[in-house]
Design a protein around this motif. Structure first.
Motif, PDB file in Angstrom:
ATOM      1  N   PRO A 132      -7.693  10.630  -6.804  1.00  0.00           N
ATOM      2  CA  PRO A 132      -6.587   9.958  -6.108  1.00  0.00           C
ATOM      3  C   PRO A 132      -6.390   8.511  -6.550  1.00  0.00           C
ATOM      4  CG  PRO A 132      -7.895  11.241  -4.554  1.00  0.00           C
ATOM      5  CD  PRO A 132      -8.635  11.263  -5.856  1.00  0.00           C
ATOM      6  N   ALA A 133      -7.495   7.841  -6.883  1.00  0.00           N
ATOM      7  CA  ALA A 133      -7.390   6.437  -7.300  1.00  0.00           C
ATOM      8  C   ALA A 133      -6.537   6.299  -8.558  1.00  0.00           C
ATOM      9  CB  ALA A 133      -8.786   5.864  -7.553  1.00  0.00           C
ATOM     10  N   LEU A 134      -6.723   7.202  -9.511  1.00  0.00           N
ATOM     11  CA  LEU A 134      -5.939   7.129 -10.739  1.00  0.00           C
ATOM     12  C   LEU A 134      -4.487   7.500 -10.486  1.00  0.00           C
ATOM     13  CD1 LEU A 134      -8.339   8.576 -13.464  1.00  0.00           C
ATOM     14  CD2 LEU A 134      -7.787   6.195 -12.961  1.00  0.00           C
ATOM     15  N   LYS A 135      -4.263   8.413  -9.547  1.00  0.00           N
ATOM     16  CA  LYS A 135      -2.882   8.801  -9.223  1.00  0.00           C
ATOM     17  C   LYS A 135      -2.087   7.602  -8.709  1.00  0.00           C
ATOM     18  CE  LYS A 135      -4.106  13.556  -8.000  1.00  0.00           C
ATOM     19  NZ  LYS A 135      -4.270  14.535  -6.902  1.00  0.00           N
ATOM     20  N   VAL A 136      -2.644   6.903  -7.737  1.00  0.00           N
ATOM     21  CA  VAL A 136      -1.907   5.769  -7.175  1.00  0.00           C
ATOM     22  C   VAL A 136      -1.886   4.590  -8.139  1.00  0.00           C
ATOM     23  CG1 VAL A 136      -2.376   6.453  -4.794  1.00  0.00           C
ATOM     24  CG2 VAL A 136      -3.914   4.855  -5.926  1.00  0.00           C
ATOM     25  N   GLY A 137      -2.959   4.441  -8.933  1.00  0.00           N
ATOM     26  CA  GLY A 137      -3.000   3.352  -9.895  1.00  0.00           C
ATOM     27  C   GLY A 137      -1.922   3.505 -10.962  1.00  0.00           C
ATOM     28  N   VAL A 138      -1.792   4.716 -11.491  1.00  0.00           N
ATOM     29  CA  VAL A 138      -0.789   4.965 -12.527  1.00  0.00           C
ATOM     30  C   VAL A 138       0.615   4.867 -11.953  1.00  0.00           C
ATOM     31  CG1 VAL A 138       0.147   6.722 -14.076  1.00  0.00           C
ATOM     32  CG2 VAL A 138      -2.312   6.339 -13.977  1.00  0.00           C
ATOM     33  N   CYS A 393      -2.768   7.773   0.864  1.00  0.00           N
ATOM     34  CA  CYS A 393      -3.118   7.845  -0.554  1.00  0.00           C
ATOM     35  C   CYS A 393      -4.569   8.251  -0.781  1.00  0.00           C
ATOM     36  CB  CYS A 393      -2.836   6.511  -1.247  1.00  0.00           C
ATOM     37  SG  CYS A 393      -3.965   5.172  -0.817  1.00  0.00           S
ATOM     38  N   ASN A 394      -5.394   8.250   0.283  1.00  0.00           N
ATOM     39  CA  ASN A 394      -6.774   8.729   0.209  1.00  0.00           C
ATOM     40  C   ASN A 394      -7.643   7.950  -0.775  1.00  0.00           C
ATOM     41  OD1 ASN A 394      -6.249  10.863   2.060  1.00  0.00           O
ATOM     42  ND2 ASN A 394      -5.348  12.083   0.403  1.00  0.00           N
ATOM     43  N   VAL A 395      -7.357   6.688  -0.941  1.00  0.00           N
ATOM     44  CA  VAL A 395      -8.179   5.849  -1.814  1.00  0.00           C
ATOM     45  C   VAL A 395      -8.875   4.786  -0.982  1.00  0.00           C
ATOM     46  CG1 VAL A 395      -8.192   4.275  -3.779  1.00  0.00           C
ATOM     47  CG2 VAL A 395      -6.633   6.218  -3.765  1.00  0.00           C
ATOM     48  N   THR A 401     -15.790   1.545  -7.375  1.00  0.00           N
ATOM     49  CA  THR A 401     -15.709   2.562  -8.428  1.00  0.00           C
ATOM     50  C   THR A 401     -14.369   3.289  -8.398  1.00  0.00           C
ATOM     51  OG1 THR A 401     -16.687   4.317  -7.056  1.00  0.00           O
ATOM     52  CG2 THR A 401     -18.200   2.915  -8.302  1.00  0.00           C
ATOM     53  N   GLU A 402     -13.645   3.182  -7.295  1.00  0.00           N
ATOM     54  CA  GLU A 402     -12.316   3.779  -7.174  1.00  0.00           C
ATOM     55  C   GLU A 402     -11.223   2.713  -7.331  1.00  0.00           C
ATOM     56  OE1 GLU A 402     -11.544   7.169  -6.467  1.00  0.00           O
ATOM     57  OE2 GLU A 402     -13.657   7.471  -6.952  1.00  0.00           O
ATOM     58  N   ALA A 403     -11.429   1.577  -6.655  1.00  0.00           N
ATOM     59  CA  ALA A 403     -10.389   0.544  -6.600  1.00  0.00           C
ATOM     60  C   ALA A 403     -10.162  -0.139  -7.955  1.00  0.00           C
ATOM     61  CB  ALA A 403     -10.749  -0.496  -5.547  1.00  0.00           C
ATOM     62  N   ILE A 404     -11.242  -0.465  -8.667  1.00  0.00           N
ATOM     63  CA  ILE A 404     -11.085  -1.203  -9.919  1.00  0.00           C
ATOM     64  C   ILE A 404     -10.383  -0.374 -10.995  1.00  0.00           C
ATOM     65  CG2 ILE A 404     -12.338  -2.303 -11.831  1.00  0.00           C
ATOM     66  CD1 ILE A 404     -14.287  -3.408  -9.771  1.00  0.00           C
ATOM     67  N   PRO A 405     -10.743   0.899 -11.218  1.00  0.00           N
ATOM     68  CA  PRO A 405      -9.971   1.690 -12.193  1.00  0.00           C
ATOM     69  C   PRO A 405      -8.500   1.813 -11.822  1.00  0.00           C
ATOM     70  CG  PRO A 405     -12.059   2.766 -11.722  1.00  0.00           C
ATOM     71  CD  PRO A 405     -11.929   1.647 -10.733  1.00  0.00           C
ATOM     72  N   ALA A 406      -8.203   1.941 -10.519  1.00  0.00           N
ATOM     73  CA  ALA A 406      -6.808   2.010 -10.078  1.00  0.00           C
ATOM     74  C   ALA A 406      -6.090   0.708 -10.417  1.00  0.00           C
ATOM     75  CB  ALA A 406      -6.740   2.281  -8.578  1.00  0.00           C
ATOM     76  N   PHE A 407      -6.778  -0.413 -10.192  1.00  0.00           N
ATOM     77  CA  PHE A 407      -6.199  -1.726 -10.495  1.00  0.00           C
ATOM     78  C   PHE A 407      -5.981  -1.895 -11.996  1.00  0.00           C
ATOM     79  CE2 PHE A 407      -7.051  -6.180 -11.701  1.00  0.00           C
ATOM     80  CZ  PHE A 407      -5.979  -6.794 -11.075  1.00  0.00           C
TER      81      PHE A 407
END
Length: 463
Positions: A132-138, A393-395, A401-407
């Motif tokens: 989910p982190a990559l989904k919202v990040g992208v 968004c479930n992040v 480990t989730e927030a930084i890749p999304a950022f």
């Protein structure tokens, strides 16, 4: 006729009627018709004929939306997707240097692969494999990228001593260019504010109205001599020309213009993967998100007959590439029609008919200047960035480990001027951070993400 429509689309079963469905379709079209003006403007930056792209956009949207109605009986509409068109024009063609014919080939191959995957449950399984982190990040990164393009096209943001800066209004006034580029930038700023006000007041079709009002102000300024067209500065007349009547622009410049010469190169694979990555969760996320607003999901939160909807989307992508446009996908603006009561494919058929009729108004849509479509790009960008703040968004943004890749995925796109770089950086950083921190032991990270990370690393090594 009414009886046939009620029986074919099972209107009573879905607690709706013909009038409600048609009104819902008109509502959906009004909120997404801006793509008819925006898409030719974006793809023409890749060297494509704007008139042909307009026709391909309208026909691609029409065909894809009809397929959605026939295959799934859902009230969803399709058109060339925002973000995907920017990736096509500014990354594949602009940054990577490929021709638009090669980019169309990548879209076509992506569509073929998705047709195969949509006939099974593989496509939805792949969607679930993406964190989910990559989904919202992208999604957020694409929003920032689109916003930047809108500001750049309107000349609000220009190159400067610090790479980029605000349009130099004072200097432009002194050298006389203010009356072309400066007026365009001012009108774009006014349009952004007016569109924001209309969205705040929940005005139906606010984005389209923002384009029309900004364009109307531009015509008024040109008629009074305040705005002076200057082709050398990229500022053209905003008055529509009916010299050729209401003839539909020819598809010939883009129809079947696919170039497969680069299909066996590593870069072509990464282009296709980036297209698939974005299109994958863009489509599924939109389908599930819009369906949830209409209470169409089952007790497990799944959308019945989703394979039919995905197949329609995949065929539309392939057909769109043949016509000459970037990836055709399901539009989140379909939610406005759902909110207006649309529940069946009759809503989609209505949208499709309106897209077909828009072909006869090409001179109007093609005369809309970049500064008038800029408000749409900025507001759509905002709507995409707001996914970061979505409570669903479930992040967990307290989990680094989730927030930084999304950022990283989000900021890499506008700063590197490339959607594919944002996807690559996001995936690589997600795997790297989770592996080295040991967090992967407590998660079920799909092998798909590891494979993508390896492919993207190899791209930087060998390409």
């Amino acid at each position: 006729m009414t009886t046939f429509l009620e029986n074919y689309f099972r209107l009573k079963e879905h607690n709706t009627d013909v009038r409600k469905e048609i009104l819902a379709g008109i509502t959906t079209f009004m909120t997404m018709a801006y793509i008819l003006a925006v898409n030719p403007g974006i793809l023409s930056a890749a060297g494509m004929d704007a008139g042909a792209v307009f026709t391909a956009t309208a026909l691609g949207a029409c065909i894809g939306t009809v397929l959605m109605a026939l295959f799934s009986n859902y009230p969803f509409a399709l058109a060339p997707g925002m973000g995907l068109n920017a990736f096509f024009a500014y990354t594949v063609v602009g940054q990577m240097g490929y021709s638009w014919q090669v980019a169309l080939a990548a879209v076509f191959v992506e569509g073929i692969i998705f047709i195969i995957l949509s006939l099974t449950k593989v496509r939805s399984a792949l969607f679930n494999a993406i964190p989910p982190a990559l989904k919202v990040g992208v999604t957020s990164g694409i929003g920032l990228f689109i916003t930047f393009i809108g500001l750049e096209n309107a000349k609000i943001v220009v190159s400067g001593p610090t790479l980029v800066g605000l349009y130099p209004f004072k200097a432009a006034f002194a050298d006389g260019t203010f009356w072309s580029t400066g007026i365009g930038a001012l009108l774009a700023l006014i349009g952004i504010l007016l569109t924001a006000v209309m969205l705040a007041k929940k005005v139906p079709g606010g984005i389209l109205l923002g384009i029309i009002i900004t364009w109307g102000l531009g015509m008024l300024c040109e008629l009074t001599g305040i705005y002076v067209p200057d082709p050398k500065l990229g500022m053209f007349s905003v008055m529509p020309s009916f010299a050729n009547g209401i003839a539909i622009p020819s598809l010939a410049p883009t129809f079947m213009q696919l170039d497969f010469s680069a299909i066996f190169t590593f870069n072509f694979v990464t282009i296709m993967l980036s297209l698939m990555f974005v299109d994958l969760f863009d489509t599924l996320g939109t389908l599930i998100g819009v369906a949830s607003k209409a209470n169409m999901l089952d007790k497990n939160g799944r959308l019945p007959k989703i394979e039919g909807a995905l197949l329609a989307d995949a065929i539309a992508t392939t057909g769109g590439a043949l016509l000459g446009t970037s990836t055709v996908t399901t539009f989140v603006e379909s939610s406005t029609g759902v909110a207006a009561g649309g529940r069946t494919g009759l809503t989609s058929i209505t949208v499709a008919v309106l897209f077909f009729l828009s072909l006869f108004f090409a001179p109007i849509f093609l005369a809309i200047p970049a500064f008038a479509t800029a408000p749409a790009l900025v507001i759509v960008g905002f709507l995409m960035v707001s996914s970061l703040l979505n409570v669903d968004c479930n992040v967990d943004f307290n989990d680094m480990t989730e927030a930084i890749p999304a950022f990283i995925a989000a900021v890499a796109m506008p700063f590197m001027y490339s959607i594919s770089e944002g996807i690559s950086m996001g995936v690589i950083s997600y795997v790297f951070i989770n592996l080295l921190s040991g967090a992967h032991r407590m998660k079920q990270i799909s092998s798909v993400i590891y494979i993508l990370a390896i492919i993207f690393v190899l791209k930087y090594i060998y390409v």
